[in-house]
Design a protein around this motif. Structure first.
Motif, PDB file in Angstrom:
ATOM      1  N   THR A   1       3.986  -4.190  13.569  1.00 17.31           N
ATOM      2  CA  THR A   1       3.962  -3.771  12.119  1.00 17.31           C
ATOM      3  C   THR A   1       5.064  -2.713  11.839  1.00 17.31           C
ATOM      4  O   THR A   1       6.276  -2.903  12.573  1.00 17.31           O
ATOM      5  CB  THR A   1       2.719  -3.029  11.910  1.00 17.31           C
ATOM      6  N   LEU A   2       5.320  -2.531  10.484  1.00 17.71           N
ATOM      7  CA  LEU A   2       6.288  -1.598   9.957  1.00 17.71           C
ATOM      8  C   LEU A   2       6.745  -0.773  10.682  1.00 17.71           C
ATOM      9  O   LEU A   2       6.182   0.136  11.600  1.00 17.71           O
ATOM     10  CB  LEU A   2       5.897  -1.243   8.619  1.00 17.71           C
ATOM     11  N   ARG A   3       8.131  -0.607  10.658  1.00 14.61           N
ATOM     12  CA  ARG A   3       8.798   0.361  11.641  1.00 14.61           C
ATOM     13  C   ARG A   3       9.796   1.582  10.721  1.00 14.61           C
ATOM     14  O   ARG A   3      10.068   2.581  11.222  1.00 14.61           O
ATOM     15  CB  ARG A   3       9.944  -0.186  12.456  1.00 14.61           C
ATOM     16  N   SER A   4       9.984   1.112   9.165  1.00 18.45           N
ATOM     17  CA  SER A   4      10.784   2.115   8.565  1.00 18.45           C
ATOM     18  C   SER A   4      10.344   2.113   7.006  1.00 18.45           C
ATOM     19  O   SER A   4       9.852   0.966   6.633  1.00 18.45           O
ATOM     20  CB  SER A   4      12.214   1.777   8.912  1.00 18.45           C
ATOM     21  N   ILE A   5      11.057   2.887   6.278  1.00 22.07           N
ATOM     22  CA  ILE A   5      10.938   2.926   4.804  1.00 22.07           C
ATOM     23  C   ILE A   5      11.814   1.626   4.482  1.00 22.07           C
ATOM     24  O   ILE A   5      11.430   1.139   3.630  1.00 22.07           O
ATOM     25  CB  ILE A   5      11.722   4.142   4.309  1.00 22.07           C
TER      26      ILE A   5
ATOM     27  N   ASP B   1      -3.280   3.124   7.919  1.00 18.23           N
ATOM     28  CA  ASP B   1      -3.528   3.162   9.375  1.00 18.23           C
ATOM     29  C   ASP B   1      -4.333   1.901   9.888  1.00 18.23           C
ATOM     30  O   ASP B   1      -3.950   1.266  10.781  1.00 18.23           O
ATOM     31  CB  ASP B   1      -3.970   4.321   9.763  1.00 18.23           C
ATOM     32  N   ASP B   2      -5.490   1.605   9.107  1.00 13.37           N
ATOM     33  CA  ASP B   2      -6.107   0.563   9.589  1.00 13.37           C
ATOM     34  C   ASP B   2      -5.303  -0.743   9.467  1.00 13.37           C
ATOM     35  O   ASP B   2      -5.585  -1.732  10.093  1.00 13.37           O
ATOM     36  CB  ASP B   2      -7.592   0.504   8.510  1.00 13.37           C
ATOM     37  N   MET B   3      -4.695  -0.985   8.203  1.00 14.05           N
ATOM     38  CA  MET B   3      -3.839  -2.045   8.012  1.00 14.05           C
ATOM     39  C   MET B   3      -2.843  -2.209   9.332  1.00 14.05           C
ATOM     40  O   MET B   3      -2.779  -3.484   9.880  1.00 14.05           O
ATOM     41  CB  MET B   3      -3.135  -2.067   6.762  1.00 14.05           C
ATOM     42  N   ALA B   4      -2.153  -1.343   9.719  1.00 16.08           N
ATOM     43  CA  ALA B   4      -1.258  -1.358  10.720  1.00 16.08           C
ATOM     44  C   ALA B   4      -1.582  -1.606  12.298  1.00 16.08           C
ATOM     45  O   ALA B   4      -1.370  -2.410  12.782  1.00 16.08           O
ATOM     46  CB  ALA B   4      -0.321  -0.238  10.863  1.00 16.08           C
TER      47      ALA B   4
ATOM     48  N   ALA C   1       0.812  -1.124  -0.003  1.00 16.28           N
ATOM     49  CA  ALA C   1       0.057  -0.085  -0.095  1.00 16.28           C
ATOM     50  C   ALA C   1       1.029   1.301  -0.110  1.00 16.28           C
ATOM     51  O   ALA C   1       0.497   2.220  -0.832  1.00 16.28           O
ATOM     52  CB  ALA C   1      -0.724   0.091   1.319  1.00 16.28           C
ATOM     53  N   PHE C   2       1.926   1.269   1.113  1.00 13.00           N
ATOM     54  CA  PHE C   2       2.822   2.602   0.910  1.00 13.00           C
ATOM     55  C   PHE C   2       3.565   2.639  -0.398  1.00 13.00           C
ATOM     56  O   PHE C   2       3.754   3.784  -1.075  1.00 13.00           O
ATOM     57  CB  PHE C   2       3.837   2.364   1.827  1.00 13.00           C
ATOM     58  N   ALA C   3       4.108   1.394  -1.055  1.00 14.67           N
ATOM     59  CA  ALA C   3       4.772   1.567  -2.547  1.00 14.67           C
ATOM     60  C   ALA C   3       3.623   1.956  -3.602  1.00 14.67           C
ATOM     61  O   ALA C   3       3.898   2.781  -4.357  1.00 14.67           O
ATOM     62  CB  ALA C   3       5.101   0.164  -2.884  1.00 14.67           C
ATOM     63  N   LEU C   4       2.499   1.424  -3.444  1.00 11.34           N
ATOM     64  CA  LEU C   4       1.218   2.107  -4.450  1.00 11.34           C
ATOM     65  C   LEU C   4       0.980   3.519  -4.348  1.00 11.34           C
ATOM     66  O   LEU C   4       0.821   4.211  -5.127  1.00 11.34           O
ATOM     67  CB  LEU C   4       0.215   1.064  -4.299  1.00 11.34           C
TER      68      LEU C   4
END
Length: 177
Positions: free
Chosen positions: A90-94, A77-80, A39-42
């Motif tokens: 969940t994810l912590r960085s680029i 935000d809902d995913m995380a 989602a962040f990449a898209l």
């Protein structure tokens, strides 16, 4: 509370209580993190194309891509938070995103508007496939809440695919020419 108690609170593991089995938490949170990275990449690719689109349909494409980027970002935000609610992290960085993302970046200096839209259509279709796979995983583990969220994300993503498809399709007047 004394200093010792305060320190133990700060170093406690991030294990939110869940009635899901530990393997379900691991599998679903891991799958959600991959969706989140995608989602962040898209989102970034959609904003990239939004910023760099040009040509006679600039305004329409610029607004379409901005609307789609906002929708993608809103889901992150809902995913995380869903991963956290079930007891995962969940994810912590680029860098973490880069390691998990399956949607490829596009760093080209110039991309034609129709190629932008076609690439985003394919990426969103890939996202639908990934969402369905995670939905199946949630069904296997009885996680109806995550599955329910994913159903909404599938619908939103399919709508983006539809809009991108229709925007790039040759109209009736082009066929008669």
């Amino acid at each position: 509370m004394n200093a010792r108690d305060s320190k133990s609170l700060r170093t406690a593991p991030l294990e939110t209580p869940s009635d899901l089995k530990s393997n379900a938490v691991r599998d679903i949170a891991g799958a959600l993190n991959m969706l989140l990275a995608d989602a962040f990449a898209l989102y970034m690719k959609t904003k990239n194309f939004h910023w760099h689109v040009s040509g006679p349909h600039f305004r329409d494409y610029h607004l379409l891509l901005d609307e789609q980027a906002a929708q993608i970002y809103a889901a992150t935000d809902d995913m995380a938070e869903r991963a956290r609610k079930i007891g995962g992290t969940t994810l912590r960085s680029i860098g973490h995103i880069a390691r998990l993302q399956r949607i490829k970046d596009n760093d080209a200096e110039f991309v034609t508007p129709l190629d932008m839209l076609a690439e985003l259509r394919q990426d969103n279709q890939q996202m639908v496939t990934s969402l369905r796979e995670v939905h199946d995983l949630c069904d296997e583990h009885g996680d109806v809440a995550t599955a329910s969220l994913i159903e909404n994300w599938i619908d939103e993503t399919e709508r983006r695919v539809w809009f991108l498809f229709e925007t790039t399709r040759a109209g009736e007047s082009a066929r008669g020419a």
